[in-house]
Structures are given as structure tokens and as C-alpha cells.
Design a protein around this motif. Structure first.
Motif, PDB file in Angstrom:
ATOM      1  N   GLU A  96       0.821  -1.221   0.000  1.00 42.74           N
ATOM      2  CA  GLU A  96       0.000   0.000   0.000  1.00 42.74           C
ATOM      3  C   GLU A  96       0.849   1.262   0.000  1.00 42.74           C
ATOM      4  OE1 GLU A  96      -3.605   2.181   2.461  1.00 42.74           O
ATOM      5  OE2 GLU A  96      -3.124   0.097   2.933  1.00 42.74           O
ATOM      6  N   GLY A  97       1.960   1.221   0.747  1.00 43.15           N
ATOM      7  CA  GLY A  97       2.825   2.400   0.839  1.00 43.15           C
ATOM      8  C   GLY A  97       3.817   2.509  -0.304  1.00 43.15           C
ATOM      9  N   GLN A  98       3.781   1.542  -1.210  1.00 42.63           N
ATOM     10  CA  GLN A  98       4.653   1.518  -2.384  1.00 42.63           C
ATOM     11  C   GLN A  98       6.125   1.672  -2.008  1.00 42.63           C
ATOM     12  OE1 GLN A  98       2.953   4.445  -5.007  1.00 42.63           O
ATOM     13  NE2 GLN A  98       1.109   3.226  -5.316  1.00 42.63           N
ATOM     14  N   GLY A  99       6.489   1.082  -0.849  1.00 41.10           N
ATOM     15  CA  GLY A  99       7.878   1.064  -0.412  1.00 41.10           C
ATOM     16  C   GLY A  99       8.354   2.304   0.320  1.00 41.10           C
ATOM     17  N   SER A 100       7.475   3.270   0.533  1.00 35.78           N
ATOM     18  CA  SER A 100       7.868   4.506   1.214  1.00 35.78           C
ATOM     19  C   SER A 100       8.088   4.264   2.705  1.00 35.78           C
ATOM     20  CB  SER A 100       6.787   5.580   1.046  1.00 35.78           C
ATOM     21  OG  SER A 100       7.052   6.682   1.892  1.00 35.78           O
ATOM     22  N   PRO A 101       9.308   4.512   3.210  1.00 33.98           N
ATOM     23  CA  PRO A 101       9.563   4.312   4.640  1.00 33.98           C
ATOM     24  C   PRO A 101       8.694   5.199   5.527  1.00 33.98           C
ATOM     25  CG  PRO A 101      11.574   5.006   3.473  1.00 33.98           C
ATOM     26  CD  PRO A 101      10.462   4.963   2.484  1.00 33.98           C
ATOM     27  N   ASP A 102       8.256   6.346   5.021  1.00 33.34           N
ATOM     28  CA  ASP A 102       7.402   7.244   5.803  1.00 33.34           C
ATOM     29  C   ASP A 102       6.019   6.648   6.051  1.00 33.34           C
ATOM     30  OD1 ASP A 102       9.393   9.169   5.966  1.00 33.34           O
ATOM     31  OD2 ASP A 102       8.715  10.196   4.145  1.00 33.34           O
ATOM     32  N   PHE A 103       5.592   5.735   5.187  1.00 37.25           N
ATOM     33  CA  PHE A 103       4.275   5.118   5.325  1.00 37.25           C
ATOM     34  C   PHE A 103       4.193   4.228   6.561  1.00 37.25           C
ATOM     35  CE2 PHE A 103       1.004   1.941   4.264  1.00 37.25           C
ATOM     36  CZ  PHE A 103      -0.050   2.779   3.944  1.00 37.25           C
ATOM     37  N   ARG A 104       5.324   3.692   7.006  1.00 38.00           N
ATOM     38  CA  ARG A 104       5.373   2.759   8.141  1.00 38.00           C
ATOM     39  C   ARG A 104       4.671   3.328   9.376  1.00 38.00           C
ATOM     40  NH1 ARG A 104       8.001  -1.701   9.314  1.00 38.00           N
ATOM     41  NH2 ARG A 104       9.040  -1.599   7.311  1.00 38.00           N
ATOM     42  N   ARG A 105       4.837   4.590   9.649  1.00 39.72           N
ATOM     43  CA  ARG A 105       4.242   5.171  10.869  1.00 39.72           C
ATOM     44  C   ARG A 105       2.724   5.258  10.806  1.00 39.72           C
ATOM     45  NH1 ARG A 105       6.893  10.691   9.339  1.00 39.72           N
ATOM     46  NH2 ARG A 105       5.361  11.413   7.843  1.00 39.72           N
ATOM     47  N   ASN A 106       2.140   4.961   9.637  1.00 37.80           N
ATOM     48  CA  ASN A 106       0.683   4.997   9.478  1.00 37.80           C
ATOM     49  C   ASN A 106       0.031   3.619   9.517  1.00 37.80           C
ATOM     50  OD1 ASN A 106       0.522   7.870   9.023  1.00 37.80           O
ATOM     51  ND2 ASN A 106       1.451   7.470   7.035  1.00 37.80           N
ATOM     52  N   VAL A 107       0.834   2.578   9.706  1.00 35.04           N
ATOM     53  CA  VAL A 107       0.315   1.208   9.663  1.00 35.04           C
ATOM     54  C   VAL A 107       0.003   0.723  11.082  1.00 35.04           C
ATOM     55  CG1 VAL A 107       0.789  -1.171   8.984  1.00 35.04           C
ATOM     56  CG2 VAL A 107       1.655   0.715   7.576  1.00 35.04           C
ATOM     57  N   TRP A 108      -1.259   0.387  11.306  1.00 30.40           N
ATOM     58  CA  TRP A 108      -1.701  -0.172  12.579  1.00 30.40           C
ATOM     59  C   TRP A 108      -1.945  -1.655  12.395  1.00 30.40           C
ATOM     60  CZ3 TRP A 108      -2.687   2.558  17.145  1.00 30.40           C
ATOM     61  CH2 TRP A 108      -2.601   3.945  17.047  1.00 30.40           C
ATOM     62  N   VAL A 109      -1.347  -2.480  13.242  1.00 33.92           N
ATOM     63  CA  VAL A 109      -1.575  -3.923  13.211  1.00 33.92           C
ATOM     64  C   VAL A 109      -1.917  -4.362  14.632  1.00 33.92           C
ATOM     65  CG1 VAL A 109      -0.663  -6.191  12.600  1.00 33.92           C
ATOM     66  CG2 VAL A 109       0.135  -4.167  11.356  1.00 33.92           C
ATOM     67  N   ARG A 110      -2.957  -5.161  14.741  1.00 33.61           N
ATOM     68  CA  ARG A 110      -3.424  -5.606  16.061  1.00 33.61           C
ATOM     69  C   ARG A 110      -3.638  -7.105  16.037  1.00 33.61           C
ATOM     70  NH1 ARG A 110      -9.478  -4.538  17.987  1.00 33.61           N
ATOM     71  NH2 ARG A 110      -9.404  -5.788  19.855  1.00 33.61           N
ATOM     72  N   ILE A 111      -3.187  -7.772  17.083  1.00 34.59           N
ATOM     73  CA  ILE A 111      -3.469  -9.194  17.250  1.00 34.59           C
ATOM     74  C   ILE A 111      -4.553  -9.316  18.306  1.00 34.59           C
ATOM     75  CG2 ILE A 111      -2.574 -11.441  17.967  1.00 34.59           C
ATOM     76  CD1 ILE A 111       0.174 -10.510  16.954  1.00 34.59           C
ATOM     77  N   GLU A 112      -5.651  -9.901  17.901  1.00 38.01           N
ATOM     78  CA  GLU A 112      -6.797 -10.084  18.788  1.00 38.01           C
ATOM     79  C   GLU A 112      -6.874 -11.566  19.149  1.00 38.01           C
ATOM     80  OE1 GLU A 112     -11.124 -10.045  17.352  1.00 38.01           O
ATOM     81  OE2 GLU A 112     -10.679  -7.972  17.944  1.00 38.01           O
ATOM     82  N   GLU A 113      -6.638 -11.868  20.412  1.00 34.37           N
ATOM     83  CA  GLU A 113      -6.684 -13.257  20.866  1.00 34.37           C
ATOM     84  C   GLU A 113      -7.992 -13.509  21.608  1.00 34.37           C
ATOM     85  OE1 GLU A 113      -2.404 -14.841  21.850  1.00 34.37           O
ATOM     86  OE2 GLU A 113      -2.822 -13.021  22.987  1.00 34.37           O
ATOM     87  N   GLN A 114      -8.583 -14.640  21.300  1.00 36.72           N
ATOM     88  CA  GLN A 114      -9.840 -15.002  21.945  1.00 36.72           C
ATOM     89  C   GLN A 114      -9.694 -16.375  22.583  1.00 36.72           C
ATOM     90  OE1 GLN A 114     -12.131 -14.753  18.433  1.00 36.72           O
ATOM     91  NE2 GLN A 114     -12.168 -12.533  18.428  1.00 36.72           N
ATOM     92  N   GLU A 115     -10.497 -16.604  23.584  1.00 39.73           N
ATOM     93  CA  GLU A 115     -10.478 -17.886  24.287  1.00 39.73           C
ATOM     94  C   GLU A 115     -10.815 -19.018  23.317  1.00 39.73           C
ATOM     95  OE1 GLU A 115      -9.359 -18.321  27.331  1.00 39.73           O
ATOM     96  OE2 GLU A 115      -9.001 -16.162  27.339  1.00 39.73           O
ATOM     97  N   PRO A 116     -10.227 -20.183  23.528  1.00 37.79           N
ATOM     98  CA  PRO A 116     -10.501 -21.318  22.646  1.00 37.79           C
ATOM     99  C   PRO A 116     -11.991 -21.643  22.530  1.00 37.79           C
ATOM    100  CG  PRO A 116      -8.644 -21.810  24.063  1.00 37.79           C
ATOM    101  CD  PRO A 116      -9.215 -20.502  24.534  1.00 37.79           C
ATOM    102  N   SER A 117     -12.740 -21.438  23.594  1.00 36.62           N
ATOM    103  CA  SER A 117     -14.172 -21.774  23.572  1.00 36.62           C
ATOM    104  C   SER A 117     -14.966 -20.879  22.619  1.00 36.62           C
ATOM    105  CB  SER A 117     -14.764 -21.682  24.978  1.00 36.62           C
ATOM    106  OG  SER A 117     -14.672 -20.352  25.463  1.00 36.62           O
TER     107      SER A 117
END
Length: 84
Positions: free
Chosen positions: A33-54
Motif C-alpha cells: 500500500e505504501g509503495q515502499g515509502s519508509p514514511d508510510f510505516r508510521r501509518n500502519v496499525w496492526v493488532r493481534i486479537e486473541e480469543q479464548e478457545p471456547s
């Protein structure tokens, strides 16, 4: 500004795997999405959502913490996978 959510079952990923996943997903978003621009990195949000096995089902079977630990190995209180 992308927001990526990764949903998984609690107990499958240890702390190191989570860190790697967060870094690599960010890298892919910068590349694509950022086409390789290092400045784009600060705009990327990544979240790991863990839920109970049940809260999950695969083919009608609900995993248990014991099944997950026997398959992937247990994770200690420090977030590190315990050697089998």
C-alpha cells in the motif's frame, strides 16, 4: 492509514511469534500500500486479537487449552513458549 486485525486463538502464538507477525505484516503493508515509502510505516496499525478457545470452532470441534498446549506447546507467564 491501514488498520489490520489478526484474530487467533489464545495460546497459539508466543511473544516472539507475535512480534515477528506484527513486524512482517507491517513490512508487507509498507511494500504494497505504501509503495515502499519508509514514511508510510508510521501509518500502519496492526493488532493481534486473541480469543479464548471456547469462542472458536473448526469442523464443529471446539479446541481446549489442553489441545492447544499439546499441539503447539504451552506458553509461560512470561509469554515464552515452554519447551516440550
Amino acid at each position: 492509514m491501514p488498520y489490520i486485525t489478526i484474530s487467533t486463538i489464545r495460546g497459539i502464538l508466543d511473544a516472539a511469534q507475535k512480534k515477528t507477525l506484527l513486524e512482517r505484516i507491517t513490512d508487507v503493508m509498507v511494500e504494497v500500500e505504501g509503495q515502499g515509502s519508509p514514511d508510510f510505516r508510521r501509518n500502519v496499525w496492526v493488532r493481534i486479537e486473541e480469543q479464548e478457545p471456547s469462542h472458536w470452532s473448526l469442523g464443529g470441534m471446539q479446541p481446549t487449552s489442553e489441545i492447544i498446549a499439546s499441539t503447539f506447546g504451552a506458553i509461560g507467564a512470561d509469554g515464552v513458549r515452554v519447551a516440550r
